[in-house]
Design an enzyme around this catalytic site. Structure first.
Site, PDB file in Angstrom:
ATOM      1  N   LYS A  48       2.412  11.785   7.910  1.00  0.00           N
ATOM      2  CA  LYS A  48       3.794  11.442   7.574  1.00  0.00           C
ATOM      3  C   LYS A  48       4.526  10.619   6.227  1.00  0.00           C
ATOM      4  CE  LYS A  48       7.640   9.363   8.453  1.00  0.00           C
ATOM      5  NZ  LYS A  48       8.229   8.091   7.642  1.00  0.00           N
ATOM      6  N   ASN A  49       3.890   9.911   6.817  1.00  0.00           N
ATOM      7  CA  ASN A  49       3.577   8.323   5.457  1.00  0.00           C
ATOM      8  C   ASN A  49       2.838   8.644   4.918  1.00  0.00           C
ATOM      9  OD1 ASN A  49       5.582   7.136   6.374  1.00  0.00           O
ATOM     10  ND2 ASN A  49       5.400   5.496   7.398  1.00  0.00           N
ATOM     11  N   ARG A  67      15.952  -3.611   2.123  1.00  0.00           N
ATOM     12  CA  ARG A  67      14.556  -2.858   1.621  1.00  0.00           C
ATOM     13  C   ARG A  67      14.629  -2.120  -0.465  1.00  0.00           C
ATOM     14  NH1 ARG A  67      12.626   2.516   5.478  1.00  0.00           N
ATOM     15  NH2 ARG A  67      10.899   2.160   4.543  1.00  0.00           N
TER      16      ARG A  67
HETATM   17  C1  EPZ Z   1       6.490   2.105   4.571  1.00  0.00           C
HETATM   18  O1  EPZ Z   1       7.282   1.451   3.618  1.00  0.00           O
HETATM   19  C2  EPZ Z   1       6.503   3.107   5.396  1.00  0.00           C
HETATM   20  N1  EPZ Z   1       6.797   3.964   4.740  1.00  0.00           N
HETATM   21  C3  EPZ Z   1       7.190   2.589   6.491  1.00  0.00           C
HETATM   22  O2  EPZ Z   1       7.382   3.857   7.687  1.00  0.00           O
HETATM   23  C4  EPZ Z   1       6.309   1.790   7.102  1.00  0.00           C
HETATM   24  O3  EPZ Z   1       7.201   0.109   8.353  1.00  0.00           O
HETATM   25  C5  EPZ Z   1       6.297   0.039   6.048  1.00  0.00           C
HETATM   26  O4  EPZ Z   1       5.409   0.523   4.854  1.00  0.00           O
HETATM   27  C6  EPZ Z   1       5.905  -0.720   6.590  1.00  0.00           C
HETATM   28  O5  EPZ Z   1       3.904  -0.144   7.087  1.00  0.00           O
HETATM   29  C7  EPZ Z   1       6.603   5.499   3.626  1.00  0.00           C
HETATM   30  O6  EPZ Z   1       4.957   5.352   3.866  1.00  0.00           O
HETATM   31  C8  EPZ Z   1       7.791   6.062   3.870  1.00  0.00           C
HETATM   32  P1  EPZ Z   1       6.231  -1.980   2.562  1.00  0.00           P
HETATM   33  P2  EPZ Z   1       7.689   0.508   2.607  1.00  0.00           P
HETATM   34  O7  EPZ Z   1       7.119  -1.653   0.836  1.00  0.00           O
HETATM   35  O8  EPZ Z   1       6.799   1.183   1.991  1.00  0.00           O
HETATM   36  C9  EPZ Z   1       9.611  -5.062   0.981  1.00  0.00           C
HETATM   37  C10 EPZ Z   1       8.348   5.017   9.286  1.00  0.00           C
HETATM   38  O9  EPZ Z   1       9.434   4.881  10.120  1.00  0.00           O
HETATM   39  N2  EPZ Z   1      10.205  -4.509  -0.274  1.00  0.00           N
HETATM   40  O10 EPZ Z   1       5.176  -1.962   2.823  1.00  0.00           O
HETATM   41  O11 EPZ Z   1       9.145   0.806   2.504  1.00  0.00           O
HETATM   42  C11 EPZ Z   1      10.830  -4.461   2.133  1.00  0.00           C
HETATM   43  O12 EPZ Z   1      11.686  -4.476   2.100  1.00  0.00           O
HETATM   44  C12 EPZ Z   1       8.555   3.862   7.927  1.00  0.00           C
HETATM   45  O13 EPZ Z   1       8.026   5.434   8.884  1.00  0.00           O
HETATM   46  C13 EPZ Z   1      10.673  -5.463  -1.251  1.00  0.00           C
HETATM   47  O14 EPZ Z   1      11.117  -7.015  -0.661  1.00  0.00           O
HETATM   48  O15 EPZ Z   1       7.048  -0.471   3.181  1.00  0.00           O
HETATM   49  C14 EPZ Z   1       9.688  -5.215   3.643  1.00  0.00           C
HETATM   50  O16 EPZ Z   1      10.420  -5.562   4.157  1.00  0.00           O
HETATM   51  C15 EPZ Z   1       9.957   2.773   7.714  1.00  0.00           C
HETATM   52  N3  EPZ Z   1      10.479  -4.953  -2.627  1.00  0.00           N
HETATM   53  C16 EPZ Z   1       8.403  -5.549   2.910  1.00  0.00           C
HETATM   54  O17 EPZ Z   1       8.696  -5.797   1.961  1.00  0.00           O
HETATM   55  C17 EPZ Z   1       9.364  -4.291  -2.431  1.00  0.00           C
HETATM   56  O18 EPZ Z   1       9.358  -3.807  -3.687  1.00  0.00           O
HETATM   57  C18 EPZ Z   1       7.286  -4.645   3.456  1.00  0.00           C
HETATM   58  O19 EPZ Z   1       7.724  -3.275   2.899  1.00  0.00           O
HETATM   59  C19 EPZ Z   1       9.532  -3.035  -1.866  1.00  0.00           C
HETATM   60  C20 EPZ Z   1       9.295  -3.654  -0.703  1.00  0.00           C
END
Ligand code: EPZ
Length: 425
Positions: free
Chosen positions: A22-23, A123
């Protein structure tokens, strides 16, 4: 609303096919906006989220043909009819935000609703926006919308992410491929889905190097062409079924699962006493349900560390361990919502901030539970498979966002699991 009813206590035995991730699929779908030729994705998972992305792309003018029987999605963005992704669409699925970068790169402007927070945490998308600004885009946020413009085109830039973000890395890649000049992304995420996106973009004519390492280098090109690309297998789906077999006991082959994508999980499962073996066709998981599992401590980390998307399911397994396990969640600030639901089945879990202490019990007893997000809901299914009696998982729509054919795959291996439609429930 549909619900899932599980009569626990049956071990799992058989073969479970692992579908496309999916991701990865969601970002590959957004890549279709980058060129005027068709992008064909094979091994396409049929999920609420990927269907939702199809609707959003169609509203932007992309012509879509989805042949479900062959798991093939054809997307043709000959013309971009709209550059606006409205609140209702982005609110329902955060990954919709990923259309911003490709629209900006191809058309020079886009207006996309801010995604807002969700159940697992705030997020924000600040890293995404800073990357576009570094590439020369003007960004304003007005009335909940990001309005981005780069009317003379994006420019390559050196961007160092302050911490690892999967979404920001992918989104920056999706824009930088059509920028003028070179982009370097430092402290990039290294998830297999990022290498998959790079492979697809390169097959479209992009010049991306280093995906899968923490430094990605991109040489911008003026246009991209269509291609056919198979979506990488879903390591989170594979890990989830591995944990289901480990918790319920049995012998399951996860066909198409790749050990190199699941190293951190395999270490935890082996430490818990589960047999995990890489075979030609996939991963084999074996556990004798008459022996207690051992407790294990772990913390979530960006890849190649332990994935946050398997934390809930692993907690479900450790509820049955003979002793105390400590779990630290370092990626999202509110990702233990499954703990009180597991407690309804008799699990003993104490949550303090970002740490959970799970004291194993020798049995759980089925109960009605409520799903709060995708991975949390499937952790309740896993616990229900090994619990005594019936577990009823409500709010099943969360599961449908990320697990295609869950009941069918589990019941083919001997689980007693059925979906009750709303009218029956
Ligand atoms: C991706 O989310 C996945 N989603 C998530 O899967 C997964 O849990 C996550 O990566 C971590 O592996 C998709 O791919 C659609 P991040 P993403 O940016 O990209 C913070 C599932 O269940 N952050 O790596 O949103 C954020 O809040 C989902 O399938 C900022 O602060 O995750 C988090 O604490 C849930 N500012 C951390 O970084 C930003 O601009 C990592 O998030 C971006 C992120």
């Amino acid at each position: 609303m549909d619900r899932i009813v599980i009569s626990g206590g049956s071990p799992l035995n058989g073969i479970i096919p692992i579908y496309g991730a999916k991701n990865s699929a969601l970002k590959l779908q957004a890549a279709a906006l980058l060129c005027g030729d068709p992008l064909i994705l094979e091994n396409m998972p049929d999920l609420a989220d990927t269907r939702f992305m199809v609707q959003l792309l169609a509203s932007l003018g992309v012509e879509i043909t989805w042949i479900k029987e062959t798991r093939t999605l054809r997307m043709h963005a000959a013309e971009i009819a709209s550059t606006i992704a409205p609140y209702d669409q982005v609110r329902k699925m955060r990954a919709s935000f990923n259309v911003l970068g490709p629209l900006l790169a191809r058309v020079g402007h886009a207006t996309v609703s801010l995604p807002g927070g969700c159940a697992i945490g705030a997020r924000p998308v600040d890293l995404h926006l800073k990357a576009f600004e570094a590439m020369g885009a003007d960004i304003v946020i007005e009335q909940g919308y990001v309005k981005a413009a780069a009317l003379r085109g994006l420019r390559g830039a050196e961007i160092e992410f302050p911490f690892v973000s999967v979404g920001a890395t992918e989104h920056a890649m999706l824009a930088a491929v059509l920028a003028q000049g070179d982009t370097v992304l430092k402290n990039s995420a290294r998830e297999p889905e990022i290498a998959d996106l790079a492979d697809c973009l390169n097959a479209m004519g992009a010049r991306v190097e280093g995906a899968g390492t923490s430094e990605i280098r991109i040489k911008g090109v003026t246009s991209l062409k269509g291609t056919k690309h198979p979506v990488v297998g879903d390591r989170i789906e594979a890990g989830t079924y591995a944990l289901a077999a480990a918790t319920a006991g049995g012998d399951v082959l996860l066909s198409g699962a790749r050990a190199e994508h699941l190293g951190a999980l395999i270490d935890v499962m082996k430490a818990a006493g589960v047999e995990v073996r890489a075979e030609d066709r996939g991963l084999r998981i074996k556990r004798d349900a008459s022996k207690r599992l051992k407790p294990v401590d772990f913390e979530t980390e960006p890849f190649p560390g332990f994935p946050t998307d398997l934390q809930a399911q692993t907690m479900a397994m450790l509820c049955f361990a003979d002793g105390q396990s400590r779990i630290r969640e370092t990626i999202f600030e509110n990702r233990f919502m499954h703990a009180p639901e597991l407690a309804r089945l008799g699990a003993q879990i104490a949550v303090h901030g970002n740490e959970a202490v799970v004291t194993g019990v020798d049995r759980l007893i089925g109960a009605p539970v409520m799903a709060t997000d995708l991975r949390a809901s499937v952790s309740l299914v896993i616990a229900g498979l090994a619990a005594e009696g019936d577990t009823i998982v409500n709010r099943v729509y969360h599961l449908d966002r990320g697990f295609e054919g869950l009941e069918g795959k589990l019941s083919a291996c001997g689980a007693r699991i059925v979906r009750e439609k709303e009218e029956q429930a």
